[in-house]
Design an enzyme around this catalytic site. Structure first.
Site, short mmCIF file in Angstrom:
data_model
loop_
_atom_site.label_atom_id
_atom_site.label_comp_id
_atom_site.label_asym_id
_atom_site.label_seq_id
_atom_site.Cartn_x
_atom_site.Cartn_y
_atom_site.Cartn_z
N PRO A 15 5.60 -2.56 -9.53
CG PRO A 15 4.08 -2.97 -11.23
CD PRO A 15 4.50 -3.47 -9.87
CG ASN A 16 5.80 1.72 -13.45
OD1 ASN A 16 6.76 1.80 -14.22
ND2 ASN A 16 4.69 1.11 -13.78
NE ARG A 23 4.04 5.78 -11.29
CZ ARG A 23 3.39 4.76 -10.75
NH1 ARG A 23 3.83 4.20 -9.64
NH2 ARG A 23 2.31 4.29 -11.34
CE1 TYR A 28 0.58 6.57 -7.26
CE2 TYR A 28 1.58 7.44 -9.27
CZ TYR A 28 0.66 6.62 -8.64
OH TYR A 28 -0.19 5.85 -9.39
CG ASN A 79 2.11 0.25 -3.35
OD1 ASN A 79 1.33 -0.14 -4.23
ND2 ASN A 79 2.45 1.51 -3.21
CB ALA A 82 -0.09 -1.39 -12.33
CD GLU A 103 -4.91 -3.63 -1.49
OE1 GLU A 103 -5.71 -4.48 -0.99
OE2 GLU A 103 -5.15 -3.03 -2.55
CG HIS A 105 -2.88 1.11 -3.03
ND1 HIS A 105 -2.20 0.48 -4.04
CD2 HIS A 105 -3.81 0.24 -2.58
CE1 HIS A 105 -2.71 -0.73 -4.20
NE2 HIS A 105 -3.68 -0.91 -3.32
NE ARG A 112 -4.68 7.78 -9.16
CZ ARG A 112 -3.53 7.15 -9.44
NH1 ARG A 112 -2.96 6.36 -8.55
NH2 ARG A 112 -2.95 7.32 -10.61
#
Ligand code: DQA
Length: 152
Positions: A15-16, A23, A28, A79, A82, A103, A105, A112
């Protein structure tokens, strides 16, 4: 899968991530998701790998795609965005298949907020790459290329 067929890597984005480019660019980066997809596909050609690059905002669709990858792909670069921090369903899908998952990111999730420090994916994954921006996808592809070569 026949020996002559090009090995396929599925790159699944959650998502996103469709909003990349605009964004939170300080977190990012400035590349859009289609630009990242083109970069990964270009790199895959040099590794003799076929890449299927997708994005969805829906948790169940990610579960469907992980199940689909079990039959069709030699590896999954995931990825889950969230959903990484919330989804038992995605974790269970990864645990249910034999296809290895890396995985990824874009951001360093450990630098963070604390809620991003826990991943439901990491301990089911072959490895984790975070904090290198879009380059992380290319690093994951290289990791699969060498894993697959080692298996030959
Ligand atoms: C992300 C990190 C997640 O914590 C966040 O929810 C995202 C993107 C990353 O690529 O850095 O949406 O997965």
């Amino acid at each position: 899968m026949g020996d002559t067929q090009m090995k396929k890597i599925m790159v699944l984005n959650g998502p996103n991530l469709n909003l990349l480019g605009t964004r939170e660019p300080e977190t990012y980066g400035n590349l859009t998701l289609p630009e990242i997809g083109a970069m990964v596909k270009d790199h895959a050609k040099r590794q003799d790998l076929d890449v299927d690059f997708r994005q969805t905002n829906h948790e169940g669709t990610l579960v469907d795609w992980i199940q689909e990858a079990a039959d069709e792909a030699s590896g999954i670069i995931l990825n889950a965005a969230a959903y990484t921090h919330t989804s038992v369903a995605i974790r269970d899908a990864i645990a249910a298949i034999n296809t290895p998952v890396i995985e990824v990111h874009l951001s360093n999730v450990y630098a963070r907020e604390e809620f991003r420090h826990h991943s439901f994916v990491s301990d089911k994954a072959a490895g984790v790459i975070c904090g290198f921006g879009a380059t992380g996808y290319v690093l994951a592809l290289d990791a699969f290329a060498s894993m697959l070569r080692a298996k030959l």
